[in-house]
Design a protein around this motif. Structure first.
Motif, PDB file in Angstrom:
ATOM      1  N   LEU A   1     -42.891 -44.198   3.700  1.00 33.72           N
ATOM      2  CA  LEU A   1     -42.236 -43.508   2.609  1.00 33.72           C
ATOM      3  C   LEU A   1     -43.086 -43.988   1.076  1.00 33.72           C
ATOM      4  CD1 LEU A   1     -40.121 -43.674   4.666  1.00 33.72           C
ATOM      5  CD2 LEU A   1     -38.330 -43.814   2.956  1.00 33.72           C
TER       6      LEU A   1
ATOM      7  N   ALA B   1     -38.288 -46.018  -3.965  1.00 37.98           N
ATOM      8  CA  ALA B   1     -38.285 -45.572  -2.590  1.00 37.98           C
ATOM      9  C   ALA B   1     -37.210 -46.283  -1.619  1.00 37.98           C
ATOM     10  CB  ALA B   1     -39.382 -45.761  -1.819  1.00 37.98           C
TER      11      ALA B   1
ATOM     12  N   PHE C   1     -40.810 -40.159  -1.677  1.00 38.37           N
ATOM     13  CA  PHE C   1     -39.375 -40.931  -1.828  1.00 38.37           C
ATOM     14  C   PHE C   1     -39.038 -41.452  -2.799  1.00 38.37           C
ATOM     15  CE2 PHE C   1     -40.297 -39.780   2.581  1.00 38.37           C
ATOM     16  CZ  PHE C   1     -39.107 -39.385   3.128  1.00 38.37           C
TER      17      PHE C   1
ATOM     18  N   GLN D   1     -35.533 -35.538   0.349  1.00 39.11           N
ATOM     19  CA  GLN D   1     -35.900 -36.819   0.876  1.00 39.11           C
ATOM     20  C   GLN D   1     -34.827 -37.008   2.250  1.00 39.11           C
ATOM     21  OE1 GLN D   1     -36.010 -40.336  -1.449  1.00 39.11           O
ATOM     22  NE2 GLN D   1     -36.471 -38.911  -3.097  1.00 39.11           N
TER      23      GLN D   1
END
Length: 345
Positions: free
Chosen positions: A35, A76, A39, A48
């Protein structure tokens, strides 16, 4: 898609390949989802969510994060935590969630990264809070910090396990010599090193010098990040730099690296991939996994389609000697190891 309406695919484990992580008892999917990009708050949450759902439906059980993934830093983990609470909490015991600390994260002398006990353990507490989980499966020292005693850095990882905040510990971008040292220290502490996460691709082969040998001898797994060379080993740049790509945005790939010499090799690799019935990205991932000491390849994804294409690599992981010989002629260093400073220490 609405809150708590996600039901994982019943056959999610049928097509994924899993590999044992060194001499531990843990299996990881041959391809894991990172990620690092896509993200943060610059990407719609529903995109996402779609990527994470599809990944798990296809047997990807390992989601890899770090404290400063975003943008902005921490987003994220926060976004993952939102989706985890709504979609994946019921599947927690089927997931491997990892996070890291090592680079700058918050203002002041204690948040600027490195390997101090203060920074690592405070960062882990923050990560758990952002993700809304009681523990992570794997906690990493994200980089080697020459300004902090290695005993202190690894002692913090050991503490995280003993506190129940991590099940396993790992390191990333450590040299072969430092990895050998880390293995010894952690073994004496009673918290074995599970896995090392180095950058590794056909255009960045530094781990072949000695790191893979160190990992193999000591029973430590290897999860290769940036196996697509920040996107260079895809069809994206075969005809130039498209708008919206990492190179056009300056995201971890300097367009100056896309020289005509590098593109000549990449185009040749693309031709070899076609003879194998694969996309360039699929062949690059399969090549990274050709060595059994490599447990998993870590990929990013900006869309469900890209994720599915990458996972298609698992349909053909075998190479003939002739194919490997042809690939070696073009699998040359491209100056893309952004983490060289850490791994050279």
């Amino acid at each position: 898609m609405h809150f708590d309406d996600y039901q994982a695919a019943p056959k999610r484990y049928d097509s994924m390949t899993y590999r044992r992580c060194g001499t531990s008892g843990l299996d990881l999917p041959a391809i894991s989802l990172g990620l690092w990009h896509n993200f943060g708050d610059d990407v719609p949450l529903e995109r996402q969510r779609a990527i994470l759902r599809r990944a798990f439906d296809l047997g990807v059980t390992h989601f890899d994060l770090a404290n400063n993934y975003g943008p902005p830093y921490g987003s994220a983990e926060r976004n993952f935590g939102t989706i985890f609470a709504q979609d994946f909490k019921r599947y927690r015991d089927e997931l491997i969630i990892s996070t890291k600390a090592g680079y700058d994260m918050w203002p002041g002398p204690y948040g600027q990264g490195g390997g101090s006990r203060k920074y690592l353990l405070a960062s882990l507490d923050q990560s758990l809070q952002r993700m809304g989980v009681d523990y992570v499966d794997i906690f990493y020292s994200h980089r080697f910090d020459e300004s902090t005693p290695l005993l202190e850095t690894l002692g913090a990882l050991d503490t995280a396990v003993r506190q129940g905040k991590a099940l396993y510990v790992e390191i990333s971008s450590y040299s072969g010599d430092r990895t050998r040292e880390a293995v010894k220290i952690l073994r004496e502490m009673g918290t074995p090193l599970l896995i090392h996460q180095p950058s590794y691709s056909m255009l960045n082969r530094w781990v072949e010098e000695d790191l893979l040998d160190v990992l193999g001898v000591n029973g430590v797994g290897c999860i290769a990040f940036s196996p697509l060379a920040q996107g260079m080993l895809t069809a994206k740049y075969l005809k130039g730099v498209p708008e919206g790509s990492r190179a056009s945005q300056g995201k971890s790939l300097d367009r100056k690296l896309l020289t005509e010499e590098s593109l000549k090799h990449i185009r040749a690799l693309n031709r070899i991939a076609k003879t194998r019935g694969q996309s360039l990205a699929q062949m690059a991932l399969a090549w990274t996994l050709r060595d059994k000491r490599v447990t998993s390849a870590l990929v990013g994804a900006s869309s469900v389609a890209q994720l599915e294409d990458n996972l298609g690599a698992l349909k053909n992981l075998d190479f003939t000697d002739d194919e490997l010989t042809k690939i070696d002629k073009h699998a040359v260093e491209a100056g893309i190891n952004l983490w060289k400073k850490s791994s050279d220490k």
